[in-house]
Design an enzyme around this catalytic site. Structure first.
Site, mmCIF file in Angstrom:
data_model
loop_
_atom_site.group_PDB
_atom_site.id
_atom_site.type_symbol
_atom_site.label_atom_id
_atom_site.label_comp_id
_atom_site.label_asym_id
_atom_site.label_seq_id
_atom_site.Cartn_x
_atom_site.Cartn_y
_atom_site.Cartn_z
ATOM 1 N N MET A 27 0.818 -1.213 0.000
ATOM 2 C CA MET A 27 0.000 0.000 0.000
ATOM 3 C C MET A 27 0.849 1.259 0.000
ATOM 4 O O MET A 27 0.492 2.231 -0.627
ATOM 5 C CB MET A 27 -0.939 0.002 1.218
ATOM 6 N N CYS A 28 1.957 1.288 0.733
ATOM 7 C CA CYS A 28 2.973 2.339 0.655
ATOM 8 C C CYS A 28 2.780 3.504 1.644
ATOM 9 O O CYS A 28 1.659 3.917 1.924
ATOM 10 C CB CYS A 28 3.108 2.927 -0.736
ATOM 11 N N THR A 29 3.920 3.999 2.124
ATOM 12 C CA THR A 29 3.990 5.202 2.942
ATOM 13 C C THR A 29 5.042 6.116 2.325
ATOM 14 O O THR A 29 6.087 5.653 1.876
ATOM 15 C CB THR A 29 4.393 4.864 4.386
ATOM 16 N N ARG A 70 -0.464 4.133 9.685
ATOM 17 C CA ARG A 70 0.852 4.486 9.147
ATOM 18 C C ARG A 70 0.991 5.992 8.973
ATOM 19 O O ARG A 70 2.073 6.551 9.192
ATOM 20 C CB ARG A 70 1.084 3.757 7.816
#
Length: 330
Positions: free
Chosen positions: A1-3, A225
């Site tokens: 999903m990514c940060t 996150r």
């Protein structure tokens, strides 16, 4: 999903950093796309004005998820499920692009956030799937430049909108305004311990160091996150040198890096951090760290790479290495 996050070190270096979290194996490599490079979008031939570096894969044409160009303009795209909306038809007077092609246009054409604000209306994002993969990725974008300003591009109404990002962090859905409002739930988070309190004649006090972070979310959902990265970005000591700044970035990313096997998707695949990247927009340097190794690989844009006719890919050894201290002491 990514940060993703931006950071300015004490050395006044501006960075964009991200984790690349995905279930499908991307198999990307660090690559430099040169200036004046012609690439084929699904609506026609495009040509880069600026060269740029990022991690990408050639799927009939290069597909990148982040990059920094020769003007110090940097972009990262992240998933925006259930929120992203694109147009269903092309518009003759605009540049028509599929969502996954937009980052190639941004890095190849735009030199600053001020220019981005002026030219964003040129773009029409059209519902077109990624060739060979067969799906339309729902995306939004975090952007910074040499000034250190951070903005987010979101298309929740079908048109791409530039939104100021005061905390320099982006994850996934919901939209930026929701995440910013959600930070109101964490007013109690602080780097120092809470003082002891007295209830009647009984004194309650922290069990130990770190009581100020009690309640900081620790899961891997997008809101968790976002809150965790915002707190760490605001308070982490970035050091005095460029190297200390890069090290600080990866220490922050450690806290939102997803190990393989702990986040399983409905289709059974493992959503994990396939790589992390830090983009120095001041020195035009790209730092890349694959999942398989703690080693960080460094790539700097230079005139030789920018003037080439074709993209340059860089192979790397994705192996875990150790230094044998016994051998070094003999």
């Amino acid at each position: 999903m990514c940060t993703s996050l931006t950071l300015t070190s004490h050395a006044e270096h501006h960075f964009l950093a991200r984790t690349m979290d995905f279930g499908f194996q991307l198999d990307g490599r660090p690559v430099v796309i040169p200036r004046n490079y012609e690439w084929k979008s699904q609506q026609g031939i495009q040509k880069t004005k600026y060269g740029f570096a990022g991690t990408g894969r050639n799927l009939e044409e290069y597909f990148l998820a982040e990059g920094v160009n020769e003007k110090g303009f940097a972009v990262a795209e992240l998933y925006f499920p259930n929120e992203a909306k694109y147009n269903t038809t092309t518009q003759k007077e605009k540049v028509n692009l599929a969502p996954h092609e937009f980052i190639m246009w941004l890095l190849g054409q735009i030199g600053s956030i001020s220019e981005l604000r002026e030219r964003i209306t040129e773009i029409n994002l059209v519902e077109e799937a990624i060739p060979m993969l067969g799906f339309i990725p729902p995306l939004h974008f975090i952007v910074t430049d040499k000034t250190g300003e951070t903005v987010v591009l979101e298309s929740d109404s079908g048109e791409m909108v530039v939104k100021s990002n005061p905390v320099g962090v982006m994850t996934n859905s919901p939209d930026l305004s929701w995440h910013l409002k959600n930070l109101n739930n964490y007013l109690n988070i602080q780097p120092t311990n809470f003082p002891a309190k007295k209830i009647d004649e009984y004194v309650i006090q922290p069990f130990g160091q770190g009581s100020g972070t009690f309640g900081l979310p620790g899961g891997y959902t997008s809101p968790e996150r976002f809150a965790r990265a915002t707190f760490l970005r605001a308070l982490t000591d970035t050091g005095e040198t460029v190297e200390e700044g890069v090290n600080a970035i990866f220490k922050i990313l450690n806290n939102v890096t997803i190990p393989k096997g702990v986040d399983i998707k409905d289709d059974g695949s493992s959503d994990y951090t396939q790589y992390r990247a830090a983009l120095d927009v001041t020195e035009l340097t790209y730092y890349f760290n694959p999942y398989e190794s703690p080693e960080v690989f460094k790539l700097t844009l230079d005139e030789t790479l920018l003037a080439k006719k074709e993209p340059t890919e860089f192979a790397y050894a994705a192996t875990f290495k150790t230094t044998d201290l016994n051998t070094k002491n003999t």
